[in-house]
Scaffold this motif. Structure first.
Motif, short mmCIF file in Angstrom:
data_model
loop_
_atom_site.label_atom_id
_atom_site.label_comp_id
_atom_site.label_asym_id
_atom_site.label_seq_id
_atom_site.Cartn_x
_atom_site.Cartn_y
_atom_site.Cartn_z
N GLN A 90 0.82 -1.23 0.11
CA GLN A 90 -0.02 -0.01 0.04
C GLN A 90 0.90 1.25 0.20
O GLN A 90 0.61 2.28 -0.67
CB GLN A 90 -1.08 0.00 1.30
CG GLN A 90 -2.26 -1.01 1.08
CD GLN A 90 -2.78 -1.06 2.44
OE1 GLN A 90 -2.43 -0.43 3.56
NE2 GLN A 90 -3.72 -2.07 2.26
N GLU A 91 1.90 1.32 0.79
CA GLU A 91 2.55 2.44 1.05
C GLU A 91 3.71 2.70 -0.27
O GLU A 91 3.83 3.95 -0.65
CB GLU A 91 3.93 2.33 1.89
CG GLU A 91 4.45 3.42 2.45
CD GLU A 91 5.62 3.35 3.37
OE1 GLU A 91 6.27 4.48 3.69
OE2 GLU A 91 5.65 2.40 4.06
N VAL A 92 4.04 1.83 -0.92
CA VAL A 92 5.03 2.05 -1.98
C VAL A 92 4.47 1.85 -3.39
O VAL A 92 4.65 2.14 -4.30
CB VAL A 92 6.22 1.25 -2.05
CG1 VAL A 92 6.96 1.75 -0.93
CG2 VAL A 92 5.77 -0.38 -2.14
N GLY A 93 3.06 1.41 -3.50
CA GLY A 93 2.20 1.04 -4.72
C GLY A 93 2.80 -0.07 -5.56
O GLY A 93 2.58 -0.18 -6.65
N MET A 94 3.08 -1.03 -4.50
CA MET A 94 3.91 -2.42 -5.21
C MET A 94 2.63 -3.35 -5.33
O MET A 94 1.99 -3.68 -4.40
CB MET A 94 5.04 -2.87 -4.59
CG MET A 94 5.53 -3.96 -4.72
SD MET A 94 6.89 -4.18 -3.90
CE MET A 94 8.24 -4.40 -4.94
N PRO A 95 2.54 -4.31 -6.27
CA PRO A 95 1.80 -5.33 -6.24
C PRO A 95 1.97 -6.20 -4.94
O PRO A 95 3.14 -6.51 -4.49
CB PRO A 95 1.86 -6.15 -7.58
CG PRO A 95 2.41 -5.17 -8.32
CD PRO A 95 3.26 -4.21 -7.70
N LEU A 96 0.87 -6.85 -4.45
CA LEU A 96 1.09 -7.35 -3.08
C LEU A 96 1.99 -8.79 -3.26
O LEU A 96 2.94 -8.96 -2.29
CB LEU A 96 -0.24 -7.84 -2.66
CG LEU A 96 -0.33 -8.81 -1.22
CD1 LEU A 96 0.36 -7.85 -0.15
CD2 LEU A 96 -1.67 -9.07 -0.88
N LYS A 97 1.69 -9.31 -4.56
CA LYS A 97 2.72 -10.64 -4.74
C LYS A 97 4.22 -10.39 -4.70
O LYS A 97 5.05 -10.88 -3.98
CB LYS A 97 2.31 -11.41 -5.88
CG LYS A 97 2.77 -12.72 -5.90
CD LYS A 97 2.33 -13.41 -7.35
CE LYS A 97 1.12 -14.13 -7.01
NZ LYS A 97 0.36 -14.92 -8.06
N LEU A 98 4.59 -9.22 -5.42
CA LEU A 98 5.78 -8.65 -5.33
C LEU A 98 6.39 -8.34 -4.17
O LEU A 98 7.37 -8.55 -3.48
CB LEU A 98 6.21 -7.56 -6.15
CG LEU A 98 6.16 -8.01 -7.78
CD1 LEU A 98 6.14 -6.92 -8.70
CD2 LEU A 98 7.01 -9.14 -8.27
N SER A 99 5.63 -7.48 -3.32
CA SER A 99 5.78 -7.21 -1.92
C SER A 99 6.24 -8.19 -1.02
O SER A 99 7.06 -8.17 -0.37
CB SER A 99 4.72 -6.13 -1.53
OG SER A 99 4.94 -5.75 -0.10
N ALA A 100 5.34 -9.11 -0.96
CA ALA A 100 5.80 -10.53 -0.27
C ALA A 100 6.79 -10.92 -0.76
O ALA A 100 7.50 -11.66 0.22
CB ALA A 100 4.33 -11.24 -0.43
#
Length: 123
Positions: A90-100
């Motif tokens: 949410q903070e950086v605007g990155m897809p959840l799958k990539l963030s994980a």
């Protein structure tokens, strides 16, 4: 919304020296996610002093002792992986799958790998 009113310095949560804050926004929709304290020069000096003190103890510790910390950091991140991935996405605007995988998964793996290497390496 996450509201934080303290800074983590020297292993404890402490009140900031100043009362200013920073709003943290969702990069995808602009909604405010939270608010955190804005550290000032006194807070920075306290954090640097704490880091110097911690480094003295850390650098004098045995490999096994340090490996234990690295393992606990990895385990702590893993225990909160879903929560951290959602917040970072949410903070950086990155897809959840990539963030994980990247923002959370790589640090979990790196800390665990360094703990293993420290134990296996012949100093």
């Amino acid at each position: 919304m996450l509201l934080r009113d303290q800074l983590f310095i020297g292993g404890v949560w402490v009140a900031p020296s100043a009362s200013q804050t920073i709003d943290v926004f969702n990069a995808g929709n602009g909604e405010r996610l939270g608010r955190v304290p804005l550290g000032d020069e006194k807070d920075i000096e306290a954090a640097v002093s704490a880091a110097r003190s911690a480094f003295e103890r850390w650098s004098g510790g045995s490999a096994e002792w340090r490996a234990g910390f690295l393992e606990r950091i990895s385990a702590g991140l893993k225990a909160r992986a879903d929560e951290l991935a959602r917040l970072i996405a949410q903070e950086v605007g990155m897809p959840l799958k990539l963030s994980a995988r990247i923002q959370v998964g790589l640090p979990i793996t790196n800390f665990a790998n360094y703990a293993r290497l420290v134990k296996e390496f012949s100093f």
